[in-house]
Structure formats: C-alpha cells, structure tokens
Design an enzyme around this catalytic site. Structure first.
Site, mmCIF file in Angstrom:
data_model
loop_
_atom_site.group_PDB
_atom_site.id
_atom_site.type_symbol
_atom_site.label_atom_id
_atom_site.label_comp_id
_atom_site.label_asym_id
_atom_site.label_seq_id
_atom_site.Cartn_x
_atom_site.Cartn_y
_atom_site.Cartn_z
ATOM 1 N N GLY A 10 -10.216 44.609 -40.127
ATOM 2 C CA GLY A 10 -10.145 43.185 -40.460
ATOM 3 C C GLY A 10 -11.283 42.414 -39.815
ATOM 4 N N GLU A 170 -1.698 19.702 -43.054
ATOM 5 C CA GLU A 170 -3.160 19.653 -43.277
ATOM 6 C C GLU A 170 -3.470 19.700 -44.773
ATOM 7 O OE1 GLU A 170 -5.199 22.572 -40.749
ATOM 8 O OE2 GLU A 170 -5.639 20.861 -39.463
#
Ligand SMILES: Cc1cc2nc3c(=O)[nH]c(=O)nc-3n(C[C@H](O)[C@H](O)[C@H](O)COP(=O)(O)OP(=O)(O)OC[C@H]3O[C@@H](n4cnc5c(N)ncnc54)[C@H](O)[C@@H]3O)c2cc1C
Length: 407
Positions: A10, A170
């Site tokens: 990752g 957000e």
C-alpha cells in the site's frame, strides 16, 4: 549473506511514508525494499471529499509514486495484493508473488456498512480517486438529466450523506459550496436541491467540542445543509433512503446516498489470520501484531489503544504518518543489527475539519479552538507540511494549497 527483503503493501500515508523514510535511512546494500500499490500514484485520502464534491480536481490529489520514491533505490511494483500468507512469509499479487523477511502492511480502510440493508449495493463511498470521481460524475449526471426528462424526478436532486462525523461534515461542507455552481451550470433552481446529512448519534461531530459543533452546524445550515440528528439509517434502495428518528419511520427519495459513517481496516489483513478487532489488527507498541515479529502494521489497518481514555485511537492520516516514520526507524535499527525497537506513542497535534474551502473548525496545541479563517489557514498548513515531508518544496509548489488568503 543475502540482503533482507522488506515488502511494503500500500502506498497510502502509511506505506509511502515508510518507503520514503527507508530510502533515506538505508543504503543499497542494507536491504531490498519493495513497495506494492494498486495504482501508479499515491493519493491524499484527506482531500477525496473535495474531489467527490467536484470542488478540487482529482489530479491535484494524486501524486505519481515515481515523483517521491527513488525507484533506483526502492523497487516499485504496481499490482493488487490478493492474499497475505504470514506463516509462509509470502504475499500473493494479481500478477505474481513476493517473499519477505520483513513486511509492512499499510493497505488502508474500507467502508463498514454494519449490515444496513441495501447500503453496500446502493450507496457510494469516498475511499479512492476512482470512487470520488464516480460520485462527482454521478451528481453532475443527475443535474444534467433533471431537465431532460418529461417527469422532474426529485430523487435526482436529493443528496443524502450518511454520517455527520469528520468525513461526512467535510463532504457536506464542499457540497454546500458546489451545489450553487451546479445549479447555475444546469439551470436548476437552488431551492429544488437538498443536501441532507443523517447521523445516528445524538450530535453531529461526536467527540468534538460542543461550541465547535454548534459553529459547524450553523455554518452549514446557513448554506442550505439539513441535518437529521439521532436518525438511524435502516435501508437504502436504488431511489430512496429509509431512516428512523424518534420511533418514526421516514423516507427520502434519492438516488445519491454517500456513506461516510464508518470504516474498518482492509479485509485482506483480517483474512490473513491476524487477530482482528472490528476489522483492525491490535498491535503492540512496536506496531507488530502479537506472534509476528516480522510484520509491522501502519495506518488504518492497525489498532492502537489510548491508555488515558482506554479507547482505540481513531484511524487518522496524522497517526498513519507518525506510525510510518516510527516503523521505518525501527526497521533501519533491525537491519543494522540492533534488536531494540523504540515504542510508539502518537504525538497528537490537533484536529481541523474543513466546512468548505473558506470555513473550518479545529482544536490545536492541546486545547486551542479555531474557527473560520484561522482554522482554514491551519488546515492548509497541515496539508502543506505533509507534502513538504513527503517530497520537499517542489512537491509543495506542485500540489500544495498555497492560496492562504482565499476567504
Ligand atoms: C474524506 C476523508 C477525509 C479525511 N480527513 C482527514 C483529516 O483531515 N485528517 C486526518 O488525520 N485523517 C483524515 N481522514 C482519515 C485518513 O484519510 C486515513 O486515516 C488515512 O488515509 C489512513 O492511511 P493509510 O495509509 O492507512 O491508508 P490509505 O491512505 O487509505 O492508503 C491505502 C493504500 O493502499 C492501497 N491499496 C488498498 N488495497 C490494496 C490492494 N489490495 N493492493 C494494493 N494496494 C492496495 C490503496 O490504493 C492506497 O494507496 C480522512 C478520510 C477521508 C475518507
């Protein structure tokens, strides 16, 4: 003697920062370091809500891995991990396999849907560049389609966001700025469009200071966001969302549900056989799971406890970056023959949540509350500081948020 193989899975905050730090601290003859990632780019997950709303182009959010990782020192493999076999010290990829002496897992998060009917099938999630781009395109398509059908369908203009935690708030903040632009662009009256934020807890932003929560809700409501607080989502279908509030069942016609109410660690990690707690792997203060001295877990896949509150630390980019820096330093020690690993303790600098591009709230330096422009400026400082750590001044100039006076 052969060089040890370090494999990093990752290239999110945890993975790429481990690679960048190792490339500085290890020489070519110390270890072979391999970084595996699905895409040729790293992306800033903390900006994806802007890409999803359409207020920031996704090319600003993604960073070519070769621009920050020296591929003559680190072997970059673009591939998808399909299985981790810790007992054989192997990782299977779609297109091959890798053996390791040390493994760093930084495969990030996936949505936790808590078994809510239809959520997995019909809701969108903000979890990658591709998923954010899909949300943006889907919302735009609905606006475009609205005036091109004989019957005006309200489900096209009701945008429902599940969860008023950090990510949900957000995202609705960005939508509140984007929707008026879309209305102008597609000849849709603003009062036809609803942005509805549904939260099961008794407050938005659970865990935040109540004064900041009130400020955030006022700012968002003033821009047209509707809140359904204490409302439990029960079902999502192709064109409606059902929730229960005060023992009443209500429905909203919508074909846009964005689920931002829960994450868990990447399920590949649990499937590898490590003991898991709600999809995250408990690790010791050296960030290794019990019984696996050759595996380090960083970022959202790792579960570390806050001894003061006796609760797990929430999964954040801030902690992922610190864990990565710490793990790289510990790995360098191990490779150089020092068996003593330093214990990890997060150094929390604060939290800032944006409410669109010119408003925000936050708490920094232990208990200093920030509202409005000062919080917005602080958010940009945090974002730019990360880019500086990752790729120096050239990366800040290329991708940074330098418009500090855009209020
Ligand atoms: C919209 C939003 C806003 C946020 N805002 C903030 C904030 O302001 N501050 C904060 O601290 N935190 C914030 N967070 C949380 C933060 O983004 C995460 O905690 C952080 O991204 C975790 O980092 P990570 O390295 O564990 O994983 P990620 O950053 O998710 O990276 C995982 C990487 O692994 C790759 N990958 C996944 N599966 C595979 C596979 N099978 N094979 C190969 N590669 C794979 C992915 O492509 C990705 O590159 C926010 C999250 C979201 C969604």
């Amino acid at each position: 003697m052969k060089n040890p193989n370090i494999v990093i899975l990752g290239a999110g905050y945890g993975g790429i920062m481990t690679a960048v730090k190792l490339q500085k601290s290890l020489g070519a003859n110390d270890a072979n370091v391999t970084l595996v990632n699905k895409h040729s780019y790293h992306y800033q997950t903390t900006w994806l809500h802007e890409n999803a709303a359409g207020t920031l182009h996704h090319d600003r959010t993604r960073i070519a891995i070769k621009d920050v990782v020296n591929t003559s020192k680190i072997n970059f493999v673009q591939d998808t991990v399909t299985e981790i076999k810790p007992n054989e010290k192997k990782v299977l990829l779609e297109d091959g396999e890798l053996s390791y002496d040390y493994l760093v897992i930084g495969l990030g998060f996936e949505a936790a849907t808590f078994g809510i009917s239809g959520l997995k099938e019909h809701a969108y999630t903000i979890s990658s560049i591709n998923s954010a781009r899909l949300i943006r395109q889907h919302i735009e398509y609905n606006f475009a389609k609205y005036n091109n059908e004989p019957e005006k369908k309200q489900e096209r203009l009701n945008i429902v966001v599940g969860g008023a935690g950090f990510t949900g708030i957000e995202f609705v903040g960005e939508l509140a700025n984007r929707v008026p632009e879309l209305c102008k662009e597609y000849d849709v009256p603003r009062d036809q469009v609803r942005i509805i934020n549904v939260e099961a807890a008794p407050t938005a932003l659970p865990g935040f200071d109540p004064e900041l929560v009130e400020y955030a809700m006022n700012s968002l409501e003033a821009r047209g966001v509707e809140f359904k607080i204490g409302a439990m989502i029960k079902e999502v279908t192709e064109n409606k969302l059902v929730f229960e509030k005060d023992e009443q069942r209500e429905e909203i016609e919508t074909n846009t549900v964005v689920w931002a109410a829960g994450v868990r660690g990447n399920s590949l990690v649990e499937e590898a056989g490590f003991e898991a707690n709600r999809g995250r792997i408990p690790v010791g203060d050296d960030l290794r799971p019990e019984g696996y001295d050759d595996v380090f877990i960083v970022g959202d896949c790792a579960l570390i406890m806050n001894e003061e509150t006796e609760r797990p630390y929430p999964p954040t980019a801030q902690i992922a970056i610190q864990e990565a820096e710490h793990t790289a330093a510990n790995l360098a020690r191990l490779i150089k023959g020092d068996k003593h690993l330093e214990p990890f303790k997060p150094d929390l600098k604060g939290t800032v949540a944006s409410l669109g591009d010119s408003d925000a709230i936050g708490v920094v330096f232990d208990d200093k509350k920030l509202f409005g422009w000062s919080a917005t400026a602080m958010k940009k400082v945090i974002d730019n500081r990360y880019l500086l750590k990752l790729g120096g001044i050239p990366l800040v100039l290329k991708k940074g948020k330098l418009n500090f006076f855009n209020f």
